[in-house]
Scaffold this motif. Structure first.
Motif, PDB file in Angstrom:
ATOM      1  N   GLU A  51       1.035  -1.183   0.053  1.00  0.00           N
ATOM      2  CA  GLU A  51      -0.006   0.102   0.079  1.00  0.00           C
ATOM      3  C   GLU A  51       0.689   1.182   0.126  1.00  0.00           C
ATOM      4  OE1 GLU A  51      -3.671   1.925   2.804  1.00  0.00           O
ATOM      5  OE2 GLU A  51      -3.150  -0.122   2.952  1.00  0.00           O
TER       6      GLU A  51
ATOM      7  N   THR B  76       0.942   5.961  -0.461  1.00  0.00           N
ATOM      8  CA  THR B  76       0.038   7.123  -0.624  1.00  0.00           C
ATOM      9  C   THR B  76       0.666   7.805  -1.693  1.00  0.00           C
ATOM     10  OG1 THR B  76      -0.388   7.212   1.828  1.00  0.00           O
ATOM     11  CG2 THR B  76      -0.328   9.213   0.674  1.00  0.00           C
TER      12      THR B  76
ATOM     13  N   ASP C 294      -6.946  14.706  -9.700  1.00  0.00           N
ATOM     14  CA  ASP C 294      -7.262  13.529  -9.346  1.00  0.00           C
ATOM     15  C   ASP C 294      -7.680  12.572 -10.352  1.00  0.00           C
ATOM     16  OD1 ASP C 294      -6.718  14.300  -6.717  1.00  0.00           O
ATOM     17  OD2 ASP C 294      -8.975  14.670  -6.098  1.00  0.00           O
TER      18      ASP C 294
ATOM     19  N   GLN D  50      -6.002   8.752 -10.290  1.00  0.00           N
ATOM     20  CA  GLN D  50      -7.140   7.761 -10.007  1.00  0.00           C
ATOM     21  C   GLN D  50      -6.903   6.828 -11.065  1.00  0.00           C
ATOM     22  OE1 GLN D  50     -10.741   9.584 -10.028  1.00  0.00           O
ATOM     23  NE2 GLN D  50     -10.658  10.283  -7.860  1.00  0.00           N
TER      24      GLN D  50
ATOM     25  N   ALA E 199      -3.761   4.727 -10.205  1.00  0.00           N
ATOM     26  CA  ALA E 199      -4.214   4.325  -8.994  1.00  0.00           C
ATOM     27  C   ALA E 199      -4.728   2.731  -9.484  1.00  0.00           C
ATOM     28  CB  ALA E 199      -5.094   4.648  -8.077  1.00  0.00           C
TER      29      ALA E 199
ATOM     30  N   GLN F 255      -3.474  -1.057  -9.045  1.00  0.00           N
ATOM     31  CA  GLN F 255      -4.547  -1.923  -8.191  1.00  0.00           C
ATOM     32  C   GLN F 255      -4.688  -3.441  -8.710  1.00  0.00           C
ATOM     33  OE1 GLN F 255      -6.405  -1.195  -5.219  1.00  0.00           O
ATOM     34  NE2 GLN F 255      -6.402  -3.504  -5.042  1.00  0.00           N
TER      35      GLN F 255
ATOM     36  N   LYS G  37      -2.227  -1.125  -3.728  1.00  0.00           N
ATOM     37  CA  LYS G  37      -3.165  -0.252  -3.348  1.00  0.00           C
ATOM     38  C   LYS G  37      -2.862   1.255  -3.126  1.00  0.00           C
ATOM     39  CE  LYS G  37      -6.855   0.838   0.078  1.00  0.00           C
ATOM     40  NZ  LYS G  37      -7.550   0.379   1.574  1.00  0.00           N
ATOM     41  N   VAL G  38      -3.409   2.000  -3.974  1.00  0.00           N
ATOM     42  CA  VAL G  38      -2.858   3.710  -3.983  1.00  0.00           C
ATOM     43  C   VAL G  38      -3.816   4.613  -3.171  1.00  0.00           C
ATOM     44  CG1 VAL G  38      -2.353   5.519  -5.224  1.00  0.00           C
ATOM     45  CG2 VAL G  38      -1.752   3.187  -6.073  1.00  0.00           C
ATOM     46  N   ASN G  39      -3.503   5.102  -2.151  1.00  0.00           N
ATOM     47  CA  ASN G  39      -4.396   6.219  -1.535  1.00  0.00           C
ATOM     48  C   ASN G  39      -3.960   7.436  -2.040  1.00  0.00           C
ATOM     49  OD1 ASN G  39      -5.448   4.029   0.558  1.00  0.00           O
ATOM     50  ND2 ASN G  39      -3.480   3.976   1.464  1.00  0.00           N
ATOM     51  N   ILE G  40      -4.981   8.000  -2.611  1.00  0.00           N
ATOM     52  CA  ILE G  40      -4.822   9.217  -3.161  1.00  0.00           C
ATOM     53  C   ILE G  40      -5.116  10.328  -2.102  1.00  0.00           C
ATOM     54  CG2 ILE G  40      -5.313  11.156  -4.846  1.00  0.00           C
ATOM     55  CD1 ILE G  40      -6.312   8.386  -6.519  1.00  0.00           C
ATOM     56  N   GLU G  41      -4.120  11.348  -2.057  1.00  0.00           N
ATOM     57  CA  GLU G  41      -4.002  12.224  -0.850  1.00  0.00           C
ATOM     58  C   GLU G  41      -4.031  13.676  -1.649  1.00  0.00           C
ATOM     59  OE1 GLU G  41      -1.778  11.860   3.107  1.00  0.00           O
ATOM     60  OE2 GLU G  41      -0.656  13.684   2.155  1.00  0.00           O
TER      61      GLU G  41
ATOM     62  N   ARG H 167       5.988  11.291   2.078  1.00  0.00           N
ATOM     63  CA  ARG H 167       5.349  10.553   1.316  1.00  0.00           C
ATOM     64  C   ARG H 167       6.168   9.824   0.088  1.00  0.00           C
ATOM     65  NH1 ARG H 167       3.033  14.950   3.919  1.00  0.00           N
ATOM     66  NH2 ARG H 167       0.860  14.986   4.103  1.00  0.00           N
TER      67      ARG H 167
END
Length: 516
Positions: free
Chosen positions: A365, A367, A375, A379, A382, A386, A391-395, A410
């Motif tokens: 995982e 960030t 975004d 996305q 990401a 996936q 797994k990518v957490n977009i911040e 990060r």
């Protein structure tokens, strides 16, 4: 999805600054006579997509080149693909590491300070002392010494050859600020002090809302007719739709638009210059400090095999992006090779294999720093990662984007790095230990050696061969993900304004003309 090079505010609000950000909506709107179709307009309202207050110190990361152009001359102009004299009347490399600048006599800054060789030296030294290392300013860090030969001659000594330095002096590195004003940088944040064609109209300006400029009555080049407008006003608009609506209603006559945008009566021009153009993707902390996995070259390579760059370019940017293999090299570049072009085809199975070899058979995982307007791009990356178990957490960040990037906490984030068109410089701007997105100051001695050798090579074929080796080395290192080369689409009303973007770099104020 509009972008603005995070060239200043992280090259965020303006380089996605070098990073991804809001699209700069350049707009030219005429007076009442221009609205009726006349070409005698003397006003140029410009709409910028953003909602922050900018600094007028061009060496601050919170400055914006659009707002600098009216007040600051550059040493050199870049017009029709050629470098032309401006504040510098001539330039010559006396040897590979010594650039002689001959300067214009009789020019003064708006605070009365004389423009001369000492003023240029003071500007360069300020950039070096304050570690202004974004955009073309990064190459001033290569200056190892300066000699004021006489009031109109400055010799600049470089630690390593940079034959493209004169071009840099037509961009960010060439803005000239009053040395007296540089001694009071807090004051310079509020109002510019240059030798340019305009001065800030403080009475008509509201910081963070609109910035108005009026003619400099003492402008040294007034007779050149390079800047035909009496007033120039920049209005910050909350989102790209607001800029488009302003154009549709006749308030805006030129603006940068996202792919697929149509405005009745407007003409569009696509260019490799401007705030939306450049090398875009995601930077990676190759040291593994923020995330151990990213320090493994196999992991970085795996992530790139998992990304279908051509699909992302088409889906997100339509006809305004070209997929590139992790370095800013297209087929028309001397650094292109068939070997480079064959690197990182979309291959999820290869990605999974490399992840397993690196000890991550189940993925991991991470960030990724983004900005709301970007975004969609984040996305897209990401979603493809996936599929191989990452797994990518977009911040998303807005005003604190610079701080988030530079915090080093990060492992990856989106970027847009403007390009000079010179491969050696563009690679150094991405892979140098002082590059903006190289937050942990990683280095690649082999790549550095190839670029240095190429800069010293006088034989074109031999230099291009070195460029090709450097490009392959950079791609193999995999410091970036999901990369594309973006273009800028400028829309304008041909009855009111003619926009003629250069083939690279910034679209300067002198590229906006009254219709012929």
């Amino acid at each position: 999805m509009p972008l603005v090079s995070m060239t200043r505010l992280a090259r965020v609000t303006a380089a996605a600054g070098s990073a991804v950000v809001l699209a700069t909506a350049l707009a030219a709107c005429g007076s009442s006579s221009a609205d009726s179709g006349s070409s005698t307009s003397q006003s140029l309202p410009i709409g910028l997509n953003g909602s922050v207050a900018y600094s007028f110190n061009p060496y601050d990361q919170s400055s914006l080149s659009d707002l600098e152009d009216p007040a600051y001359d550059t040493l050199i102009h870049y017009v029709d693909g050629e470098l032309k004299p401006w504040l510098a009347t001539s330039w010559d490399f006396k040897d590979p590491t010594t650039l002689e600048l001959k300067l214009r006599n009789g020019v003064t800054f708006t605070d009365g300070t004389t423009f001369d060789a000492e003023a240029v030296r003071a500007n360069f030294q300020y950039a070096i002392d304050n570690k202004a290392n974004y955009g073309s300013l990064i190459f001033l860090q290569n200056v190892s010494g300066m000699t004021v030969v006489d009031p109109t001659t400055l010799d600049v000594t470089l630690s390593t050859p940079n034959p493209a330095l004169p071009y840099d002096l037509s961009q960010n590195a060439g803005y000239m600020v009053s040395p007296k004003a540089l001694q009071n940088p807090d004051g310079l944040k509020q109002a510019p002090v240059g030798t340019g064609p305009y001065v800030l109209d403080t009475a008509a300006t509201r910081a963070g809302v609109s910035y108005s400029f009026k003619r400099n009555p003492d402008y040294w080049a007034a007779k050149e007719n390079v800047f035909p407008y009496d007033t120039v006003t920049f209005t910050l608009q909350g989102d790209p739709n607001a800029a488009k609506n302003a154009a549709a209603s006749g308030q805006v006559k030129a603006l940068t638009v996202q792919p697929g945008t149509t405005i009745p009566g407007f003409t569009t021009v696509t260019s490799n210059s401007g705030n939306q153009s450049g090398f875009s993707g995601a930077w990676v902390d190759v040291t593994g400090t923020a995330l151990k996995a990213m320090g493994d070259q196999r992991v970085r390579q795996a992530l790139n095999y998992a990304i279908d760059r051509a699909k992302i370019a088409k889906a997100v940017y339509q006809d305004a992006a070209v997929a590139v293999p992790l370095v800013p090299v297209t087929k028309d570049s001397p650094a292109w090779s068939e070997q480079l072009g064959s690197m990182y085809p979309y291959d999820p199975d290869k990605a999974k294999q490399l992840l397993a070899e690196a000890g991550y058979p189940d993925g991991f995982e991470l960030t990724m720093i983004s900005l709301p307007p970007a975004d969609q791009f984040a996305q897209a990356i990401a979603g493809q990662l996936q599929q191989v178990g990452v797994k990518v957490n977009i911040e998303s960040h807005t005003s604190d984007l610079v701080q988030a990037v530079q915090s080093g906490t990060r492992p990856t984030g989106l970027l847009l790095s403007s390009l000079t068109g010179d491969f050696g410089q563009d690679m150094a701007n991405l892979f140098s230990s002082t590059a903006f997105y190289n937050v942990h100051q990683a280095d690649d001695p082999q790549l550095d050696a190839l670029l240095k050798q190429a800069a010293q090579e006088t034989d074109e074929n031999a230099r291009n061969h070195l460029y090709q080796q450097a490009a392959q080395r950079g791609a193999d290192d995999a410091w970036f993900l999901g990369t594309v080369q973006l273009q800028t689409i400028t829309a304008f009303d041909p009855k009111v304004v003619k926009v003629e973007p250069p083939d690279r770099g910034a679209i300067h104020l002198y590229d906006y003309h009254l219709p012929s």
